[in-house]
Write a protein that holds these residues in place. Structure first.
Motif, PDB file in Angstrom:
ATOM      1  N   TYR A  36      -9.112  -5.760  -7.269  1.00  0.00           N
ATOM      2  CA  TYR A  36      -7.865  -5.187  -7.438  1.00  0.00           C
ATOM      3  C   TYR A  36      -7.205  -5.943  -8.645  1.00  0.00           C
ATOM      4  O   TYR A  36      -6.769  -5.312  -9.512  1.00  0.00           O
ATOM      5  N   GLN A 170       1.469  -6.118  -3.555  1.00  0.00           N
ATOM      6  CA  GLN A 170       1.554  -4.857  -4.527  1.00  0.00           C
ATOM      7  C   GLN A 170      -0.003  -4.006  -4.311  1.00  0.00           C
ATOM      8  O   GLN A 170       0.293  -2.521  -4.389  1.00  0.00           O
ATOM      9  N   CYS A 171      -0.932  -4.715  -4.216  1.00  0.00           N
ATOM     10  CA  CYS A 171      -2.164  -3.825  -4.122  1.00  0.00           C
ATOM     11  C   CYS A 171      -1.949  -3.054  -2.556  1.00  0.00           C
ATOM     12  O   CYS A 171      -2.480  -1.829  -2.550  1.00  0.00           O
ATOM     13  N   ARG A 174       0.076  -0.095  -3.142  1.00  0.00           N
ATOM     14  CA  ARG A 174      -0.668   1.037  -4.016  1.00  0.00           C
ATOM     15  C   ARG A 174      -1.715   1.735  -3.052  1.00  0.00           C
ATOM     16  O   ARG A 174      -1.922   2.710  -3.241  1.00  0.00           O
ATOM     17  N   ASN A 177       0.231   3.597  -0.625  1.00  0.00           N
ATOM     18  CA  ASN A 177       1.726   4.364  -0.987  1.00  0.00           C
ATOM     19  C   ASN A 177       2.585   4.419  -0.134  1.00  0.00           C
ATOM     20  O   ASN A 177       3.210   5.535   0.145  1.00  0.00           O
TER      21      ASN A 177
END
Length: 195
Positions: A36, A170-171, A174, A177
């Motif tokens: 990532y 954040q990973c 994402r 979602n």
């Protein structure tokens, strides 16, 4: 962003250190771990598809010790993995009483399990956890010392953990979602709905 991750951790309400066996880590092709971010405070951030797309931070240290901390959305918990190529006599599947200490704070006692990521690979200790205080100390302190029985087996710097945790969050956002990958499935009247 760290506050967001700590809020995420607070959603996982369970005992201080979960003493469950590690998930089965079968030998797998390298394609099941995706990068990532290559550098987040000195830690690499990746996605493990064998753990339902769970994101993790990993760092190798000069003395050979490797530390991996991640999210296992499949089992709704967090884990820590520590290994060193010198630990050849560590037995896969065996339970080890481990003490984790952050700086001079009171130590955390738990049970880790020996395993290998792949057949013939290095041996590691794997432990799940869900107490947010454990992770808060991991992020806020400067070093982590690991003991087996009364013997110090590793001391590692925790430099960059704030940035690494932020990137891991954040990973995970994402990847799923969503703001909370640990949220329970919504209630439904459909008895055939997948849970």
């Amino acid at each position: 962003m760290i506050a967001s991750f700590l809020a995420l951790l607070a959603a996982a309400q369970a005992p201080a250190i979960v003493r469950t066996p590690p998930p089965v880590f079968n030998p797998r092709p390298k394609s099941e771990v995706r990068t990532y971010q290559e550098d987040a405070g000195g830690w690499a951030i990746a996605i493990d598809d064998t753990l339902s797309g769970g994101c993790f931070a990993v760092r190798a240290f000069d003395e050979g010790t490797v530390v991996r901390v991640g999210i296992n959305p499949k089992d709704n918990n967090f884990y820590i993995v520590v290994g060193n190529p010198k630990w050849r006599s560590l037995e896969v599947g065996k339970s080890y009483s481990i003490r984790w200490q952050f700086d001079s704070e009171l130590p955390w006692d738990g049970t880790a399990h020996g395993f290998q990521f792949s057949s013939g690979g290095d041996h590691y200790l794997f432990q799940t956890f869900s107490d947010t205080e454990f992770f808060k100390e991991f992020v806020a302190k400067t070093r982590m010392t690991i003991y087996w029985e009364t013997k110090r087996i590793a001391t590692v710097s925790l430099d960059g953990t704030g940035q690494a945790v932020q990137a891991t969050v954040q990973c995970q956002k994402r990847e799923f979602n969503t703001q909370d990958p640990f949220a329970a499935a919504p209630e439904t009247d459909d008895p055939f709905a997948k849970k």
